[in-house]
Design an enzyme around this catalytic site. Structure first.
Site, PDB file in Angstrom:
ATOM      1  CD  GLU A  97      -1.607   0.159   3.558  1.00 54.82           C
ATOM      2  OE1 GLU A  97      -2.233   1.231   3.564  1.00 54.82           O
ATOM      3  OE2 GLU A  97      -1.859  -0.783   4.330  1.00 54.82           O
TER       4      GLU A  97
ATOM      5  NE  ARG B 135       3.748   3.564   8.683  1.00 51.78           N
ATOM      6  CZ  ARG B 135       3.612   3.698   9.994  1.00 51.78           C
ATOM      7  NH1 ARG B 135       4.631   3.508  10.804  1.00 51.78           N
ATOM      8  NH2 ARG B 135       2.428   4.025  10.521  1.00 51.78           N
TER       9      ARG B 135
END
Ligand code: ADP
Length: 363
Positions: free
Chosen positions: A135, A202
């Site tokens: 994702e 991230r």
């Protein structure tokens, strides 16, 4: 896909914790090698998806977000954007079966947690194999593609201290210049630092996101939809709920540059029975929205500071129909960084994962 382009129709699906996003490519060029079958199947699917704007009880097509003249795998066409609550997945599968979609579709690229959770359902009910993508890879790929395809994709809010004057302005995002930060506000929040087209990490996240806003707001006000929660918040006053610096100091705490109007304690008035008796559902909705948004702004600001990055893109469906949060984020980034950090917003806010997923065979 190893360089093999799947037959039309092309779909990309992002099955999130709250919303499922579906992107559909409708070719508009006249490529002659289309087979008879392809043409017939395409026209059935295309007709159903593009002639309607509502599907079943809870599916919506966001016609205002439609993207024309996009080029994917050397084909020119239109991207259509559809969303429905992930809780309605069973009805979606049933509808897709009834409309004969499954028969005409060979591959669906899917991302989000639901690509794993519902993999078996797609297989058993539609005989469809999901081609799963990561994702966050999809999010970045979709965002870079969209910004490169649309000159007017990005905007910012100017003069957010004066509410009446606060308005949006187009922002020319130099997407081929790195780094920048992406804050994806969905049910939860992910913060990414992007250093190049295939190079990101991230760096942070929080579970206090759009799902928290909707959950707490539903508990506190009894509202039933996101749109209703936003409408309530638009008519409420958070200073009836939150304790401000001036409620504690009588004015500003000037030694450390804290203005009197600043929230010192979110929901800080609500320990008092009298104050509780004075608040409305609207005030509670506004305070919930402000609390969640300011917390995200704090995290975004610290991430930007840590990484020494000044451009911060805020995306995700929490920002749908939600100018209050966009203005708050813009003001917080600008004010606390003395104007050095910039909050940037994108028109296709919640669809980048689905777009990036559709593009996965165009690598
Ligand atoms: P996810 O992939 O986790 O579902 P999204 O980016 O789709 O994340 O954002 C979901 C959030 O968007 C919700 O938690 C809610 O705050 C907000 N939202 C916007 N529109 C809606 C809607 N129609 N229904 C539910 N939530 C919505």
């Amino acid at each position: 896909f190893n360089g093999i382009i799947p037959p039309m129709p092309w779909f990309g699906m992002d099955i999130g914790g709250t919303l499922s996003k579906l992107v559909f490519f409708e070719p508009k060029d006249a490529i002659s090698e289309k087979t008879e079958d392809e043409t017939q199947l395409m026209s059935n699917v295309t007709k159903y998806l593009t002639k309607n704007s509502a599907y079943g009880k809870s599916g919506h097509r966001d016609a205002h977000q439609q993207m024309d003249n996009v080029k994917i795998c050397n084909r020119i066409g239109t991207l259509h954007f559809i969303r429905f609550p992930t809780s309605e997945m069973n009805n979606f599968l049933e509808l897709a079966k009834r409309k004969g979609m499954a028969a005409s579709v060979s591959t669906v690229c899917a991302t989000g947690g639901g690509a794993f959770k519902f993999e078996e359902n797609f297989k058993n009910e539609l005989n469809l194999k999901l081609c799963k993508c990561d994702e966050l890879d999809s999010l970045i790929r979709g965002l870079l593609f969209t910004v490169a395809s649309n000159n007017n994709e990005c905007y910012f809010w100017s003069q957010c201290t004066e509410d009446e004057q606060c308005s949006t302005q187009e922002y020319t995002f130099q997407y081929n210049k790195y780094p920048f930060i992406v804050v994806n506000i969905g049910s939860g929040v992910s913060v990414l630092a992007v250093y190049g087209p295939n190079n990101y990490k991230r760096i942070s996240g929080t579970s206090i996101g759009g799902g928290t806003f909707l959950g707490l707001c539903s508990l506190l006000t009894g509202c039933n939809t996101f749109e209703e929660a936003i409408e309530l918040a638009a008519n409420g006053d958070n200073t009836k709920v939150d304790k401000l610096v001036r409620d504690i100091y009588g004015g500003s705490y000037s030694r450390f540059g804290l203005p009197g109007e600043l929230v010192a304690s979110s929901f800080g008035h609500m320990n008092s029975k009298e104050k509780r008796a004075q608040v409305s559902r609207e005030d509670l909705a506004r305070a919930t929205l402000v609390t969640i948004t300011n917390n995200i702004a704090s995290i975004a600001r610290m991430c930007a500071l840590n990484e020494r990055i000044d451009r911060v893109c805020f995306v995700g469906n929490f920002l749908r129909v939600n100018p209050i949060s966009m203005k708050l984020l813009s003001h917080a980034m600008d004010y606390w960084s003395n104007g050095s950090q910039k909050a940037i917003f994108l028109n296709h806010e919640g669809y980048f994962g689905a777009i990036g997923c559709l593009l996965s065979f165009d690598e």
